[in-house]
Scaffold this motif. Structure first.
Motif, short mmCIF file in Angstrom:
data_model
loop_
_atom_site.label_atom_id
_atom_site.label_comp_id
_atom_site.label_asym_id
_atom_site.label_seq_id
_atom_site.Cartn_x
_atom_site.Cartn_y
_atom_site.Cartn_z
N LEU A 106 0.83 -1.21 0.00
CA LEU A 106 0.00 0.00 0.00
C LEU A 106 0.86 1.25 0.00
N ALA A 107 1.93 1.22 0.78
CA ALA A 107 2.83 2.38 0.83
C ALA A 107 3.39 2.65 -0.56
N GLU A 108 3.79 1.60 -1.25
CA GLU A 108 4.29 1.70 -2.62
C GLU A 108 3.25 2.34 -3.51
N THR A 109 2.05 1.73 -3.46
CA THR A 109 0.95 2.22 -4.30
C THR A 109 0.67 3.69 -4.02
N MET A 110 0.71 4.02 -2.72
CA MET A 110 0.44 5.41 -2.35
C MET A 110 1.47 6.36 -2.94
N LYS A 111 2.72 5.93 -2.88
CA LYS A 111 3.79 6.77 -3.45
C LYS A 111 3.51 7.08 -4.91
N LEU A 112 3.16 5.99 -5.62
CA LEU A 112 2.88 6.13 -7.04
C LEU A 112 1.71 7.09 -7.26
N LYS A 113 0.67 6.87 -6.47
CA LYS A 113 -0.52 7.72 -6.60
C LYS A 113 -0.18 9.18 -6.33
N GLU A 114 0.69 9.41 -5.35
CA GLU A 114 1.09 10.77 -4.99
C GLU A 114 1.79 11.45 -6.15
N ILE A 115 2.73 10.70 -6.72
CA ILE A 115 3.46 11.22 -7.88
C ILE A 115 2.46 11.57 -8.99
N ASN A 116 1.56 10.63 -9.25
CA ASN A 116 0.56 10.83 -10.28
C ASN A 116 -0.30 12.07 -9.98
N LEU A 117 -0.69 12.21 -8.73
CA LEU A 117 -1.53 13.33 -8.32
C LEU A 117 -0.81 14.66 -8.57
N ASP A 118 0.45 14.69 -8.14
CA ASP A 118 1.24 15.91 -8.37
C ASP A 118 1.27 16.26 -9.84
N LYS A 119 1.51 15.22 -10.63
CA LYS A 119 1.56 15.42 -12.07
C LYS A 119 0.27 16.02 -12.59
N LEU A 120 -0.83 15.41 -12.13
CA LEU A 120 -2.15 15.88 -12.58
C LEU A 120 -2.40 17.32 -12.16
N MET A 121 -1.95 17.62 -10.90
CA MET A 121 -2.17 18.97 -10.40
C MET A 121 -1.37 19.98 -11.21
N LEU A 122 -0.18 19.60 -11.58
CA LEU A 122 0.66 20.49 -12.39
C LEU A 122 0.00 20.79 -13.75
N THR A 123 -0.52 19.73 -14.34
CA THR A 123 -1.13 19.91 -15.66
C THR A 123 -2.57 20.42 -15.56
N ARG A 124 -3.01 20.67 -14.29
CA ARG A 124 -4.38 21.16 -14.06
C ARG A 124 -5.40 20.31 -14.81
N SER A 125 -5.21 19.03 -14.71
CA SER A 125 -6.14 18.11 -15.38
C SER A 125 -7.47 18.10 -14.65
N ASP A 126 -8.53 17.79 -15.39
CA ASP A 126 -9.84 17.72 -14.73
C ASP A 126 -10.03 16.40 -13.98
N ARG A 127 -9.01 15.55 -14.05
CA ARG A 127 -9.12 14.29 -13.31
C ARG A 127 -8.56 14.42 -11.89
N VAL A 128 -8.14 15.67 -11.58
CA VAL A 128 -7.51 15.86 -10.27
C VAL A 128 -8.43 15.44 -9.13
N GLY A 129 -9.67 15.93 -9.22
CA GLY A 129 -10.62 15.64 -8.13
C GLY A 129 -10.75 14.16 -7.89
N GLU A 130 -10.89 13.48 -9.05
CA GLU A 130 -11.04 12.02 -8.95
C GLU A 130 -9.81 11.40 -8.29
N ALA A 131 -8.66 11.87 -8.75
CA ALA A 131 -7.42 11.31 -8.22
C ALA A 131 -7.26 11.63 -6.75
N GLU A 132 -7.64 12.87 -6.38
CA GLU A 132 -7.55 13.27 -4.98
C GLU A 132 -8.39 12.35 -4.11
N GLN A 133 -9.62 12.08 -4.62
CA GLN A 133 -10.53 11.19 -3.88
C GLN A 133 -9.91 9.81 -3.69
N GLU A 134 -9.38 9.32 -4.81
CA GLU A 134 -8.75 8.00 -4.74
C GLU A 134 -7.63 7.99 -3.71
N TYR A 135 -6.85 9.06 -3.80
CA TYR A 135 -5.71 9.15 -2.91
C TYR A 135 -6.16 9.16 -1.45
#
Lengths: 574, 401
Positions: free
Chosen positions: B300-329
């Motif tokens: 889970l810690a591994e998965t979380m790390k990956l998700k965090e990286i992904n989330l940051d990426k999404l936030m940088l690109t101001r993607s509309d999937r951020v909310g979804e990703a945040e929820q998942e996270y």
């Protein structure tokens, strides 16, 4: 070794491996051969080797050190004050009260004075005390025979293969204070063949006596067993045999035995036992007998011996015919075994033999069970010793150390108890061996009884023979009286017949005397057997029981101590 | 002394001193039921307690072996990290035969099992325990058959756990990634200790069992010897015959004593050692559970790390999937925390349990050793006494003959 840093653990040189554990156990001289011998599962062979190892120890160390005093280095688990110091007050509480020990370990024996406090004295002591308790006189005459020092020797004569045919000789040393021997200590070298000769000659001279049976020739074993093992086995058997001969009140005085023990060189063989001459005699005589050239008569001096093959073929035929007539013929033989007392006794002996045999088998099972108990107890102790080491090495909590200390109590006790069981068993074997001895003696009894029946058969045969001869003589006389002047050849025949009758009469009288003599020997021997057997069996029972009591007490004390030391946290239900 | 209490009463009367909480259970009266292959044994389970959660102060129910198994499995599942007390083996073969010895050792083991649970601070609170101790037979049967369905994979899981714990070497050899494992030297030491301990204890138990067999064998041989001595005595007659006869009688008496002691050894020494072995095996299962939980946490810690990286990426690109990703996270984080909590509970529990276990075992063993030593001392003493009583009679024989 394992240097344990744990300060609370004094015996840092505790053993980790099974091998070391077995060395611990095997350092005990008396149990060494016993333990190795019992690694095979045959209970009888373990019993026998236990016996032989004990007599070994007795021979090698006539004043053998008591089993308990093992050297310090080999015995770290037995704390010194309890076992090695015979003067420790503890020690006496383990042993029987002196009164019982006195009864078994006779005060006559100078060794027993040192060993009066030890339950386990050597077999040597037990033997002499048994002998003493049996003798009617209280004099201390003795014959002590030892067989030792087997040596390989070369056959010097008649060897077809040069350098072939070796045999072993044994040094037979006798120590005695009996005047007849002329000396108090002497030795001879003898080979097994000489023992066979001795045995045969005793059988001839002492018909009707219970002569201890000699060791078997063991032809098969001698080929199959390892040479050293076989020689040792034989040495032990010879020693036992000679000692038994020396114990027999009549045979110990025999010339045959004296010559055997004292006179070096090939044992002189009488005509009757020389195999070659016997064959020759028989072969030479038979044609004469069959073709009517000899008198076809059994000479008086011959009837004192039973008919043997080869030499007395004709006599054998006649006696065989007689015995068939006895068994199958309608008429009663001229003389029968009338002694009812004897016949009853004979049946009783048969029953006794069966019971002794049965008891002897059960004794073997008991010995095996005691053996196994000791072994498993020791293995349990060892398993816990390993656990102790493990817990102490890896201890993270104090509770582990406490547990290890408890285990040490148990393991030490288990090892001690295991040792006690083995010692107990070694002693049990010695005592119950009496049963085996008497089984061997039964063979001697059978021999004596068959002497009697063959002597009787000889008498019966001669009587039949006589009546036949008389009948023939009558017929001839009746026939010749009808012819006046008589036929010269017929008269000659009558004369010859009368001569034959006379010789046969003499033979008959000798045979009857021999038979009566043997009957008398039987009777004396039976009385002696009864008396000695009662003493021997009673001693056996006492020895067995004293032994059991002594060791049970020791074992109980060992465990009582553990029970005390582990009594904290004890359950309420006691 | 029992305190009569109705279920509606409050747990404590105001002014009286707080009574000590107790919960004691007994497993008794084994009864054979059913026929042939369907045969089983039922036990009477009597509970005496003043726990408020229980319905009344005394309850009697009928239970069978599989009910106990149900309880153990439930406890294993709910209380990960605690060394659930071990059960006696299933043993299909012996069950068929149902020897008296088997029935008694099993009963004793079941009794110990329940009582250990009842005296464990955490386990005694278990609802499943309450069910086990109080439910009627019908409900129990329903529960029992239900659970076997769900827990069917349990054995496979357990096997997997064992494999994981023990296959680390082969994994490294095969070039797989190093398996996720705690790098805790103390815990390593504990694991090694547990595995080694099982080997040692198994050997000790083996010899303990053999020893009691030897007692039986010695008893048998004494019996045979006694009979033979009596027969010989009958043949001999007179004083000597009597001596043999007495010896024979004593032998037979001692044979009985030995058989009795063999039974005592079984119940009071061999079984406790066997129980020790089972307890260690139970710890191994817990070790497996811990490894599982640790691995889960790491994953889970591994998965979380990956998700965090992904989330940051999404936030940088101001993607509309951020909310979804945040929820998942967020969900993942909650799960991760839960898993971590579970793992830490296991660790905490194990640390407490190991101390308790060591102390418990020291106590148990001391009692077992004590009983063993007492039994041996008693046996040896009665052997000595029995033989000793013969001696004056033997003396008398030699005087008269």
């Amino acid at each position: 070794m394992m240097g344990s840093e744990n300060p609370g653990f004094e015996e840092s040189h505790l053993f980790a491996s099974r091998e070391e554990m077995e060395n611990l156990v095997l350092d005990d001289p008396l149990t060494t051969t016993t333990t190795t011998a019992t690694n095979n599962n045959n209970s009888y062979s373990s019993f026998r080797s236990a016996k032989s190892s004990i007599s070994d120890a007795a021979t090698r160390h006539p004043l053998s050190p008591p089993v308990l005093s093992t050297p310090a280095e080999s015995d770290p688990l037995l704390s010194p004050p309890v076992f090695r110091n015979p003067n420790a007050s503890d020690n006496n509480s383990y042993i029987e009260p002196p009164s019982y020990a006195d009864v078994i370990f006779s005060p006559f024996d100078d060794n027993s004075a040192n060993e009066i406090n030890r339950v386990d004295s050597s077999s040597h002591d037990l033997d002499s005390s048994l002998t003493l308790s049996r003798s009617s006189s209280s004099t201390s005459d003795y014959i002590k025979i030892t067989v030792s020092n087997p040596k390989k020797e070369q056959e010097t004569t008649n060897s077809l293969v040069p350098g072939g045919n070796t045999y072993y000789t044994y040094l037979i040393t006798t120590r005695t204070n009996i005047a007849d021997f002329g000396s108090s200590e002497f030795s001879v070298r003898r080979r097994f063949r000489d023992v066979v000769t001795l045995s045969d000659r005793l059988a001839e001279s002492y018909r009707g006596y219970f002569i201890p049976p000699r060791p078997d020739k063991n032809v098969v074993e001698s080929q199959v067993m390892q040479k050293q093992e076989f020689v040792e086995h034989r040495r032990v058997a010879l020693e036992k045999y000679l000692r038994r001969l020396a114990e027999h009140p009549v045979i110990r005085q025999s010339d045959e035995l004296k010559v055997f023990l004292q006179v070096e060189g090939r044992l002189p063989l009488s005509m009757s036992t020389d195999v070659a001459s016997r064959m020759l005699d028989g072969a030479v005589k038979l044609p004469k007998q069959l073709f009517g050239e000899s008198t076809a008569v059994v000479a008086p001096h011959e009837v004192v011996q039973p008919a043997k093959g080869g030499r007395d073929l004709l006599r054998l035929f006649k006696e065989l015919r007689q015995s068939v007539a006895n068994d199958w013929g309608g008429s009663k033989p001229p003389v029968v075994e009338e002694d009812k007392v004897f016949l009853e006794k004979k049946e009783w002996i048969h029953d006794l033999e069966q019971q002794i045999s049965n008891a002897s088998q059960q004794a073997e099972s008991l010995v095996k069970a005691q053996q196994d108990m000791g072994e498993t107890m020791g293995e349990l102790g060892l398993a816990f010793i390993k656990l102790i080491k493990f817990e102490n090495e890896e201890a993270m909590y104090n509770s582990q150390r406490v547990r290890a200390a408890d285990m040490k109590c148990l393991a030490t006790a288990a090892v001690k108890a295991s040792r006690f069981y083995r010692e107990l068993n070694a002693q049990t074997v010695k005592h119950l061996d009496t049963l085996h001895e008497y089984l061997g003696l039964m063979l001697a009894v059978h021999g004596a009884f068959s002497d009697r029946s063959s002597a009787l058969l000889t008498v019966q045969t001669l009587l039949s023979e006589l009546s036949t001869l008389h009948a023939r003589a009558e017929k001839l006389e009746a026939a010749s009286s009808k012819i006046f002047g008589g036929d010269k050849s017929r008269i000659h025949k009558i004369e010859e017949l009368k001569e034959t009758i006379r010789v046969t009469e003499d033979a008959k009288n000798v045979a009857i005397r021999e038979y009566e003599r043997i009957k008398e020997n039987n009777k004396c021997e039976l009385e002696r057997l009864d008396k000695e057997r009662r003493v021997d069996f009673l001693n056996m029972l006492k020895g067995f029981v004293v032994n059991q009591v002594g060791y049970a007490e020791k074992i109980s004390d060992v465990w009582a101590k553990v029970a005390e030391e582990t009594s904290g946290y004890a359950k309420d239900s006691c | 002394m029992e305190q009569q209490r109705s279920t509606s009463e409050s747990s404590q009367s105001p002014r009286s001193p707080p009574s000590q909480r107790y919960l004691s259970v007994s497993v008794s009266d084994p009864v054979k039921l059913g026929n042939g292959v369907q045969g089983y044994i039922s036990y009477r389970v009597i509970t005496k307690t003043n726990f408020p959660e229980y319905q009344g102060s005394e309850k009697i129910v009928i239970r069978r072996y599989s009910d106990f198994v149900w309880l153990r499995d439930r406890l294993f599942d709910k209380y990960k990290g605690i060394f659930v007390p071990p059960l006696p083996e299933k043993s299909a073969v012996e069950k068929f035969r149902f020897s008296a010895e088997f029935i008694e050792t099993r009963r004793q083991a079941l009794d110990v099992f329940v009582n250990r649970i009842a005296s464990h601070n955490e386990l005694q609170q278990s609802e499943d325990l309450r069910t086990f101790l109080q439910a009627d037979e019908e409900s129990m049967e329903r529960l029992r058959s239900q659970e076997t369905g769900i827990f069917k994979k349990k054995p496979a899981d357990l096997m997997q756990m064992f494999k994981d714990v023990q296959s680390k070497v082969s994994d490294v050899v095969l070039g797989k990634e190093k398996p996720l494992e705690e790098s805790n030297p103390e815990y390593e030491k504990l694991k090694h200790y547990v595995f080694e301990l099982e080997n040692h204890l198994t050997e000790a138990q083996k010899h303990a069992y053999r020893l009691l067999k030897r007692h039986r064998e010695l008893g048998q041989s004494l019996s045979g010897f006694g009979k033979a001595a009596k027969l010989l005595g009958a043949c001999e007659g007179q004083a000597l015959g009597k001596a043999f006869d007495e010896l024979g009688a004593k032998s037979e008496t001692l044979s009985i004593k030995l058989q009795k002691e063999a039974h005592q050894l079984l119940m009071n020494f061999e079984e406790p050692v066997k129980d020790y072995v089972r307890a260690v095996q139970s710890i191994k299962v817990t070790i497996g559970e811990r490894a599982n939980a640790f691995r889960h946490q790491c994953e889970l810690a591994e998965t979380m790390k990956l998700k965090e990286i992904n989330l940051d990426k999404l936030m940088l690109t101001r993607s509309d999937r951020v909310g979804e990703a945040e929820q998942e996270y967020k969900e993942l984080k909650a799960e991760s925390e839960e898993v971590t909590r579970r793992f830490e509970t296991i660790v905490r529990r194990m640390n407490e349990e190991i101390v308790r276990f060591q102390e418990q075992k020291t106590q148990d063993m001391r009692i077992a050793f004590h009983e063993f030593a007492k039994g041996q001392a008693r046996l040896a003493k009665s052997i000595a006494d029995a033989w000793r009583s013969l001696l004056p009679k033997l003396e008398a024989c030699s005087d008269t003959s």
